[in-house]
Design a protein around this motif. Structure first.
Motif, PDB file in Angstrom:
ATOM      1  N   LYS A   1      29.523  59.416  83.671  1.00  0.00           N
ATOM      2  CA  LYS A   1      30.818  60.108  83.803  1.00  0.00           C
ATOM      3  C   LYS A   1      31.155  60.963  82.584  1.00  0.00           C
ATOM      4  O   LYS A   1      32.173  61.646  82.581  1.00  0.00           O
TER       5      LYS A   1
ATOM      6  N   THR B   1      22.025  43.763  91.313  1.00  0.00           N
ATOM      7  CA  THR B   1      21.528  42.471  90.828  1.00  0.00           C
ATOM      8  C   THR B   1      22.224  42.141  89.519  1.00  0.00           C
ATOM      9  O   THR B   1      22.133  42.908  88.562  1.00  0.00           O
TER      10      THR B   1
ATOM     11  N   SER C   1      28.156  55.956  81.527  1.00  0.00           N
ATOM     12  CA  SER C   1      27.512  57.080  80.843  1.00  0.00           C
ATOM     13  C   SER C   1      27.452  58.315  81.732  1.00  0.00           C
ATOM     14  O   SER C   1      27.583  59.443  81.259  1.00  0.00           O
TER      15      SER C   1
ATOM     16  N   ALA D   1      25.275  47.368  89.581  1.00  0.00           N
ATOM     17  CA  ALA D   1      25.844  48.377  90.487  1.00  0.00           C
ATOM     18  C   ALA D   1      24.801  48.806  91.525  1.00  0.00           C
ATOM     19  O   ALA D   1      23.609  48.528  91.381  1.00  0.00           O
TER      20      ALA D   1
ATOM     21  N   SER E   1      31.971  63.554  79.963  1.00  0.00           N
ATOM     22  CA  SER E   1      32.254  64.951  80.287  1.00  0.00           C
ATOM     23  C   SER E   1      32.345  65.884  79.089  1.00  0.00           C
ATOM     24  O   SER E   1      32.295  67.105  79.257  1.00  0.00           O
TER      25      SER E   1
END
Ligand SMILES: Cc1cc2nc3c(=O)[nH]c(=O)nc-3n(C[C@H](O)[C@H](O)[C@H](O)COP(=O)(O)OP(=O)(O)OC[C@H]3O[C@@H](n4cnc5c(N)ncnc54)[C@H](O)[C@@H]3O)c2cc1C
Length: 485
Positions: free
Chosen positions: A61, A171, A59, A52, A63
Motif C-alpha cells: 500500500k 496459513t 508494504s 493473508a 504510496s
C-alpha cells in the motif's frame, strides 16, 4: 496435511513432515520478500508462510516512496549525505533511536535503492522531500504505479522464478517448535485444518506491526497505548502483532518501545455517507501530497496552523490542538501542484477522498463531516490569500512550498490515524532476536515493522520500506554467509 494455496502449488508435492528448509520466512511484506528473494538467489531452500490470501502486507500500500542517499536520482546541487540522513533520523527519533540500527539504515540506503532500481528494474527515478527530511531523498517511479505496489509486485515475480520456494498463503504462524533451547521450526495452521509443523535451520519473522490490533483480550494497543484505542487506523486488519506476541510468549523475546506508535496526521475521511465518515479504517493521504505543496487549513479559522512538513508527530499535535473536535483539517493542493501527483490525486478523487472546487465547495463538503460548521467560505479564501502572500516568508517556518493556490483547487479532509509501530522485538545489529534475559537467539531473526528501535519516537516518511530492504538484505547475507561456512 497442510496444502500450499499460493502460487507455487506445483512445489507442494515436495513437502513432507520430514522436510527441513534452510529458512522459514514468516510474512510476505517487503521485509519478508526481500529476504526470501535474496536467500533463493543465494541457492537456499525457503518456505514463506503468509496468513493473508495474497502476498504483500502493508508494504504493497505504500504510496510516498523509499529513502536512499546518495543516489543518481537526487539533485546534483543538493549536498545530501549519509551523515545528513542519519542526523535527520536521530532528530526525528527524539533520542530513542537505537543508534547502531539507525546508522545501518542510512549507510545501506544507497545500496537498497541500487538493488531495487538496477537489479530489479523498479523505476525509482522521481525524488521528493518529505516532512522532517533536510533534503529530497524519497524515491518513487515516474509512472502511475505507487512505489509499494511497484516494488512488491516485482519481488513477487522474482520469487516466482525460483524452484526452491514453498509459499503457503492463508496459513497462520501460531508457534515456534523448540528442542531444548534451540528453535527448530514453527507450527502453522490453515483455516479449518489441523496444525502442521515446518522445520528449518533459520526462522525470519517479518510479520509487521500492531496498529490494527485494537480489540480482543490480547490487543497490543490496549496493553501498550490504551489512550489510542479510539483512533482510526490505516493498516490491513491483519496487522495484529502476531510475531511480537508469539516471540514474547514462546521464546521470551524482549519487546522494546512498544508505546511508540506513529499517529500519522493525514488519514483521509471518505465522503461516501455517514458510515464511511465514521469508519475506523482509513485510506492514508500519502505524505507526498504535502511534499508537492499541500497545505492544511483549520475548520475553526479557515487558516493554516502548522508547518505541514515538520515531522509527523508535530503535525499530528497541531491538528489535535488547532482543529477542534472532531480533529479534522482540510488539505488543499493548487491546480499547478496537482500535476506533480496527478495519478495519486486522480485515484483519491475516484474514491471520493479528494475533490476539485472553490472555497464554497470545500465548506459544503466539510459540513458532511461537521454539520455544525459555521466558518464561511470567505474565511477559507482569506486563509488562502494569507498563504499566497507569505509563501516566501512563512511564519510557520516551512522551508519549501508548492505554488500559489487559485480560486479553484483540489481538496480533501484529513484526521490523525494510527499508522506505524516504531517499537517491536529487540534485535542485535544482525537482526537476531534478543530475549528478556539478554540471550541472543542465533537462528531467529526479526526484520521490518515487527522489530523495534530503528526509528525511535517518530519514523521519517520513506524509512519503513527502506528498513525492510536494508535489514532484509543484511539477514539474507548473514544466513548465506553461515551456510557457506
Ligand atoms: C497505507 C500505507 C502507506 C504507507 N506508505 C509508506 C511509504 O510510502 N513509505 C514507507 O517507507 N512506508 C510506508 N508505509 C509503511 C510501510 O508500508 C510498512 O510499515 C512496511 O512496509 C512494513 O513492512 P513489513 O514487511 O515489515 O510488514 P507488512 O508489509 O505489513 O507484512 C507483514 C506480513 O506478515 C503477515 N503476517 C502477520 N502475521 C502473520 C502470521 N501469524 N502468520 C503468517 N503471516 C503473518 C501479514 O499478513 C503481512 O502480509 C505505509 C503504510 C501504509 C499502511
Amino acid at each position: 496435511m497442510l496444502k500450499a494455496c499460493g502460487i507455487f502449488t506445483n512445489h507442494i508435492r515436495n513437502m513432507s513432515h520430514n522436510q527441513i528448509y534452510d529458512v522459514i520466512v514468516i510474512g510476505s511484506g517487503l521485509a519478508g520478500l526481500t529476504t526470501s528473494v535474496k536467500l533463493l538467489e543465494g541457492g537456499l531452500k525457503v518456505a514463506v508462510v503468509e496468513k493473508a490470501e495474497k502476498m504483500g502486507g502493508n508494504s504493497i500500500k505504500a504510496s510516498s516512496g523509499i529513502n536512499g542517499v546518495p543516489t543518481i536520482y537526487q539533485r546534483k546541487d543538493e549536498k545530501d549525505s549519509v551523515e545528513e540522513f542519519y542526523k535527520d533520523t536521530i532528530r526525528s527519533g527524539k533520542g530513542l533511536c537505537v543508534e547502531t540500527l539507525a546508522k545501518t539504515l542510512s549507510l545501506d540506503s544507497a545500496k537498497a535503492i541500487l538493488w531495487l532500481s538496477e537489479e530489479c528494474n523498479v523505476d525509482l527515478s522521481v525524488v521528493a522531500r518529505l516532512g522532517g527530511h533536510s533534503f529530497a531523498r524519497t524515491h518513487r517511479g515516474s509512472g502511475n504505479l505507487p512505489p509499494g505496489f511497484a516494488i512488491v509486485s516485482t519481488l513477487i515475480k522474482r520469487l516466482q522464478l525460483s524452484e526452491s520456494v514453498l509459499v503457503l498463503t492463508q496459513t497462520r504462524f501460531v508457534d515456534f517448535i523448540k528442542n531444548k533451547n534451540e528453535v527448530v521450526g514453527i507450527v502453522a495452521q490453515k483455516e479449518n485444518e489441523p496444525v502442521h509443523e515446518l522445520r528449518a535451520k533459520n526462522i525470519v519473522l517479518a510479520t509487521g506491526g500492531i496498529c490494527a490490533d485494537l480489540t480482543g483480550p490480547d490487543s497490543m494497543i490496549k496493553r501498550f497505548r490504551p489512550d489510542l484505542l479510539d483512533y482510526p487506523q490505516t493498516n490491513s486488519p491483519l496487522t495484529t502483532g502476531d510475531g511480537q506476541k508469539i516471540a514474547e510468549s514462546s521464546l521470551g523475546a524482549n519487546l522494546i518501545q512498544m508505546d511508540q506508535i506513529q499517529v500519522h496526521p493525514t488519514g483521509f475521511i471518505q465522503l461516501k455517507g455517514p458510515e464511511q465518515i465514521a469508519s475506523k479504517s482509513k485510506f492514508l493521504c500519502g505524505e507526498l501530497i504535502r511534499s508537492i505543496g499541500g497545505i492544511l487549513l483549520s475548520p475553526l479559522t479557515g487558516k493554516r496552523f502548522v508547518n505541514e512538513l515538520t515531522t509527523r508527530d508535530e503535525v499530528t499535535k497541531a491538528v489535535l490542538n488547532s482543529c477542534g473536535e472532531p480533529p479534522v483539517a482540510a488539505i488543499v493542493v493548487s491546480e499547478e501542484d496537482y500535476e506533480k501527483a496527478k495519478s495519486h490525486i486522480g485515484f483519491y478523487m475516484s474514491q471520493l477522498l479528494m475533490f476539485k472546487g472553490t472555497s464554497s465547495d470545500l465548506v459544503e463538503k466539510f459540513k458532511e463531516i461537521i454539520p455544525s460548521l459555521t466558518t464561511l467560505p470567505s474565511a477559507f479564501d482569506a486563509g488562502l490569500s494569507e498563504f499566497n502572500g507569505n509563501i516566501e516568508n512563512d511564519h510557520f517556518k516551512r522551508s519549501h512550498f508548492g505554488t500559489v493556490v487559485g480560486e479553484t483547487f483540489y481538496f480533501g479532509f484529513i484526521t490523525p490515524v494510527l499508522h506505524f509501530s516504531m517499537g517491536g522485538i529487540e534485535t542485535n545489529s544482525a537482526s537476531q532476536v534478543s530475549t528478556k534475559e539478554g540471550v541472543t537467539l542465533p537462528n531467529v531473526f526479526a526484520i521490518g515493522e515487527v522489530s523495534g528501535g530503528v526509528h525511535g519516537a517518530n519514523r521519517l516518511g520513506g524509512s519503513s520500506l527502506l528498513e525492510c530492504v536494508v535489514f532484509g538484505t543484511r539477514v539474507a547475507e548473514h544466513i548465506l554467509g553461515d551456510a557457506k561456512n
